[in-house]
Design a protein around this motif. Structure first.
Motif, PDB file in Angstrom:
ATOM      1  N   GLU A 191       1.101  -1.377  -0.237  1.00  0.00           N
ATOM      2  CA  GLU A 191      -0.040  -0.218  -0.617  1.00  0.00           C
ATOM      3  C   GLU A 191       0.894   1.143  -0.184  1.00  0.00           C
ATOM      4  O   GLU A 191       0.811   2.292  -0.709  1.00  0.00           O
ATOM      5  CB  GLU A 191      -0.654   0.095   1.309  1.00  0.00           C
ATOM      6  CG  GLU A 191      -2.015   1.030   1.221  1.00  0.00           C
ATOM      7  CD  GLU A 191      -2.666   1.892   2.994  1.00  0.00           C
ATOM      8  OE1 GLU A 191      -3.951   1.921   2.567  1.00  0.00           O
ATOM      9  OE2 GLU A 191      -1.988   0.800   3.962  1.00  0.00           O
ATOM     10  N   ARG A 192       1.759   1.081   0.578  1.00  0.00           N
ATOM     11  CA  ARG A 192       3.447   2.688   0.578  1.00  0.00           C
ATOM     12  C   ARG A 192       3.401   3.224  -0.409  1.00  0.00           C
ATOM     13  O   ARG A 192       3.415   4.375  -0.679  1.00  0.00           O
ATOM     14  CB  ARG A 192       3.892   2.025   1.866  1.00  0.00           C
ATOM     15  CG  ARG A 192       3.126   2.609   3.474  1.00  0.00           C
ATOM     16  CD  ARG A 192       4.444   2.824   4.121  1.00  0.00           C
ATOM     17  NE  ARG A 192       5.019   1.213   4.429  1.00  0.00           N
ATOM     18  CZ  ARG A 192       5.394   0.222   5.274  1.00  0.00           C
ATOM     19  NH1 ARG A 192       4.144   0.152   5.533  1.00  0.00           N
ATOM     20  NH2 ARG A 192       5.934  -0.786   5.021  1.00  0.00           N
ATOM     21  N   ASN A 229       1.225   4.405  -3.073  1.00  0.00           N
ATOM     22  CA  ASN A 229       0.555   5.243  -2.722  1.00  0.00           C
ATOM     23  C   ASN A 229       2.339   6.036  -3.039  1.00  0.00           C
ATOM     24  O   ASN A 229       1.566   7.085  -3.944  1.00  0.00           O
ATOM     25  CB  ASN A 229       0.346   6.016  -1.022  1.00  0.00           C
ATOM     26  CG  ASN A 229      -0.935   4.779  -1.019  1.00  0.00           C
ATOM     27  OD1 ASN A 229      -1.481   4.813  -2.162  1.00  0.00           O
ATOM     28  ND2 ASN A 229      -1.384   4.791   0.065  1.00  0.00           N
ATOM     29  N   GLU A 230       3.134   5.889  -2.985  1.00  0.00           N
ATOM     30  CA  GLU A 230       4.283   6.807  -2.852  1.00  0.00           C
ATOM     31  C   GLU A 230       4.942   6.994  -4.591  1.00  0.00           C
ATOM     32  O   GLU A 230       4.865   7.828  -5.123  1.00  0.00           O
ATOM     33  CB  GLU A 230       5.113   5.964  -2.398  1.00  0.00           C
ATOM     34  CG  GLU A 230       6.429   6.716  -2.677  1.00  0.00           C
ATOM     35  CD  GLU A 230       7.626   5.742  -2.233  1.00  0.00           C
ATOM     36  OE1 GLU A 230       9.016   5.537  -3.191  1.00  0.00           O
ATOM     37  OE2 GLU A 230       8.114   5.463  -1.520  1.00  0.00           O
ATOM     38  N   TYR A 242      -4.327   8.210  -6.284  1.00  0.00           N
ATOM     39  CA  TYR A 242      -4.860   7.269  -5.210  1.00  0.00           C
ATOM     40  C   TYR A 242      -5.235   6.128  -4.136  1.00  0.00           C
ATOM     41  O   TYR A 242      -5.421   5.320  -4.098  1.00  0.00           O
ATOM     42  CB  TYR A 242      -4.948   5.796  -6.209  1.00  0.00           C
ATOM     43  CG  TYR A 242      -5.044   6.652  -7.860  1.00  0.00           C
ATOM     44  CD1 TYR A 242      -6.197   6.607  -8.792  1.00  0.00           C
ATOM     45  CD2 TYR A 242      -4.199   6.536  -8.426  1.00  0.00           C
ATOM     46  CE1 TYR A 242      -6.520   6.938 -10.057  1.00  0.00           C
ATOM     47  CE2 TYR A 242      -3.979   7.023 -10.321  1.00  0.00           C
ATOM     48  CZ  TYR A 242      -5.858   7.401 -10.676  1.00  0.00           C
ATOM     49  OH  TYR A 242      -5.480   8.048 -12.217  1.00  0.00           O
ATOM     50  N   GLU A 243      -5.027   7.507  -3.246  1.00  0.00           N
ATOM     51  CA  GLU A 243      -4.852   6.359  -2.127  1.00  0.00           C
ATOM     52  C   GLU A 243      -6.485   6.294  -1.595  1.00  0.00           C
ATOM     53  O   GLU A 243      -6.330   5.019  -0.836  1.00  0.00           O
ATOM     54  CB  GLU A 243      -4.704   7.307  -0.620  1.00  0.00           C
ATOM     55  CG  GLU A 243      -4.134   7.210   0.226  1.00  0.00           C
ATOM     56  CD  GLU A 243      -3.657   8.478   1.226  1.00  0.00           C
ATOM     57  OE1 GLU A 243      -3.176   7.949   2.721  1.00  0.00           O
ATOM     58  OE2 GLU A 243      -3.398   9.760   0.967  1.00  0.00           O
ATOM     59  N   ASP A 294      -6.404   1.878  -0.888  1.00  0.00           N
ATOM     60  CA  ASP A 294      -7.113   2.089   0.810  1.00  0.00           C
ATOM     61  C   ASP A 294      -7.725   0.281   1.073  1.00  0.00           C
ATOM     62  O   ASP A 294      -8.281  -0.001   1.806  1.00  0.00           O
ATOM     63  CB  ASP A 294      -7.113   2.804   1.385  1.00  0.00           C
ATOM     64  CG  ASP A 294      -7.190   2.498   3.132  1.00  0.00           C
ATOM     65  OD1 ASP A 294      -6.510   1.560   3.760  1.00  0.00           O
ATOM     66  OD2 ASP A 294      -8.318   3.039   3.725  1.00  0.00           O
ATOM     67  N   ASN A 353      -0.022   9.790  -4.068  1.00  0.00           N
ATOM     68  CA  ASN A 353      -1.294   9.529  -3.225  1.00  0.00           C
ATOM     69  C   ASN A 353      -2.640   9.813  -4.165  1.00  0.00           C
ATOM     70  O   ASN A 353      -3.467  10.041  -2.976  1.00  0.00           O
ATOM     71  CB  ASN A 353      -1.046  10.446  -1.667  1.00  0.00           C
ATOM     72  CG  ASN A 353       0.172  10.049  -1.312  1.00  0.00           C
ATOM     73  OD1 ASN A 353       0.100   8.688  -0.569  1.00  0.00           O
ATOM     74  ND2 ASN A 353       0.868  10.905  -0.004  1.00  0.00           N
TER      75      ASN A 353
END
Length: 61
Positions: free
Chosen positions: A25-26, A29-30, A36-37, A41, A34
């Motif tokens: 996930e990190r 997002n990176e 489509y954060e 999630d 972010n």
């Protein structure tokens, strides 16, 4: 007993899968800045639910 049943009863395997999921996930997002954060999630929460790793589920003592 199927593989998912064994996974659901193995706390250490669930912890390892949760750590890997958090890392993915990190990284997602990176890579997307972010953008489509919330979607990432949501996908992670669905994965945890389907794998029996719900955070909302009370732990068995």
């Amino acid at each position: 007993m199927g593989i998912f049943d064994r996974f659901k009863s193995n706390k250490s395997a669930q912890d390892k899968a949760r750590n890997m999921s958090d890392a993915a996930e990190r990284q997602a997002n990176e890579k997307t800045g972010n953008k489509y954060e919330s979607q990432v999630d949501s996908g992670q929460q669905q994965l945890h639910k389907r794998m029996g790793m719900d955070e909302d589920r009370p732990e068995n003592p």
